[in-house]
Design an enzyme around this catalytic site. Structure first.
Site, PDB file in Angstrom:
ATOM      1  N   LYS A   1     -90.033  53.115  23.064  1.00  0.00           N
ATOM      2  CA  LYS A   1     -89.622  52.288  21.930  1.00  0.00           C
ATOM      3  C   LYS A   1     -90.828  51.919  21.065  1.00  0.00           C
ATOM      4  CE  LYS A   1     -85.682  50.312  24.390  1.00  0.00           C
ATOM      5  NZ  LYS A   1     -85.095  49.080  24.962  1.00  0.00           N
TER       6      LYS A   1
ATOM      7  N   ALA B   1     -89.961  46.080  24.674  1.00  0.00           N
ATOM      8  CA  ALA B   1     -89.593  45.678  26.029  1.00  0.00           C
ATOM      9  C   ALA B   1     -88.295  46.357  26.410  1.00  0.00           C
ATOM     10  CB  ALA B   1     -89.432  44.154  26.097  1.00  0.00           C
ATOM     11  N   ASP B   2     -88.134  46.567  27.696  1.00  0.00           N
ATOM     12  CA  ASP B   2     -86.868  47.061  28.212  1.00  0.00           C
ATOM     13  C   ASP B   2     -86.599  46.354  29.531  1.00  0.00           C
ATOM     14  OD1 ASP B   2     -84.751  49.237  27.654  1.00  0.00           O
ATOM     15  OD2 ASP B   2     -85.098  49.273  29.812  1.00  0.00           O
ATOM     16  N   THR B   3     -85.404  45.810  29.664  1.00  0.00           N
ATOM     17  CA  THR B   3     -85.029  45.051  30.858  1.00  0.00           C
ATOM     18  C   THR B   3     -83.908  45.772  31.587  1.00  0.00           C
ATOM     19  OG1 THR B   3     -85.641  42.981  29.774  1.00  0.00           O
ATOM     20  CG2 THR B   3     -84.219  42.814  31.714  1.00  0.00           C
TER      21      THR B   3
ATOM     22  N   GLY C   1     -90.033  45.930  31.463  1.00  0.00           N
ATOM     23  CA  GLY C   1     -91.236  46.663  31.098  1.00  0.00           C
ATOM     24  C   GLY C   1     -91.663  46.228  29.717  1.00  0.00           C
TER      25      GLY C   1
END
EC number: 3.6.1.9
Length: 192
Positions: free
Chosen positions: A54, A70-72, A107
């Site tokens: 991203k 961010a990635d959750t 992340g």
């Protein structure tokens, strides 16, 4: 000169967390398609890889600035739970998590576009998911509050069946603010 902070996300929850913490930033969602995890991916590897993808996409488009992505994801054992694709998928995820402690991993990637320099990190929290009655589960699924949320729930919605038992609340919401502040302090070369 301070590089402008650019949030590579359309998430209103991430925007709210940054605003509450006093950050000045722009929003430029990445629109990166989130693929399914590869076989053998750990939740940490998967979340960091998506955050990097991203950030990289927005950095390539913008050419300048400090990109925050961010990635959750949620995980039950080795199974990574992304956003449910429909009501049936949400029900599967909810049932899988009921009565368990589940892991939430975010992340993070800070990517300095003009220098093509980046740093990544992951934050882990544990959420306790209490068992639901059939009536509670059906009412929740009918509410559609599960849409667009990893694991099918949002702790920020004050859903009464989930609570953070260990780790960062903001991580479970989708942006670990403590870890972000640490990264910005640890890698000031990215911001200046």
């Amino acid at each position: 000169m301070q590089a402008p902070l650019i949030l590579a996300s359309a998430s209103p929850r991430r925007r709210e967390l940054l605003l509450e913490a006093g950050y000045r930033f722009e929003v430029d969602p990445s629109d990166v398609v989130e693929p399914d995890p590869a076989p053998g991916d750990s939740p940490v590897e998967y979340a960091i890889r998506l955050a990097w993808r991203k950030a990289h996409a927005v950095a390539a488009r913008r050419g300048a600035g400090l990109i925050l992505a961010a990635d959750t994801v949620c995980a039950v054992g080795p199974e990574i739970l992304n956003k449910p694709i429909d009501r049936a998928d949400a029900e599967r995820m909810i049932r899988l998590q009921e009565g368990r402690d589940t892991e939430v991993v975010t992340g993070l990637c800070l990517y300095r576009a003009d220098r093509q320099a980046w740093v990544g990190a992951a934050e882990r929290s544990i959420v306790r998911f209490r068992p639901l009655t059939d009536v509670e589960r059906a009412a929740y699924l009918d509410s559609n509050r599960w849409e667009g949320k990893s694991g099918g729930y949002g702790v920020q919605d004050r859903d009464p069946f989930v609570s953070v038992s260990r780790g960062s609340f903001s991580n479970v919401v989708g942006l670990p603010m403590e870890r972000l502040a640490g990264l910005l302090a640890e890698f000031p070369r990215l911001a200046t």
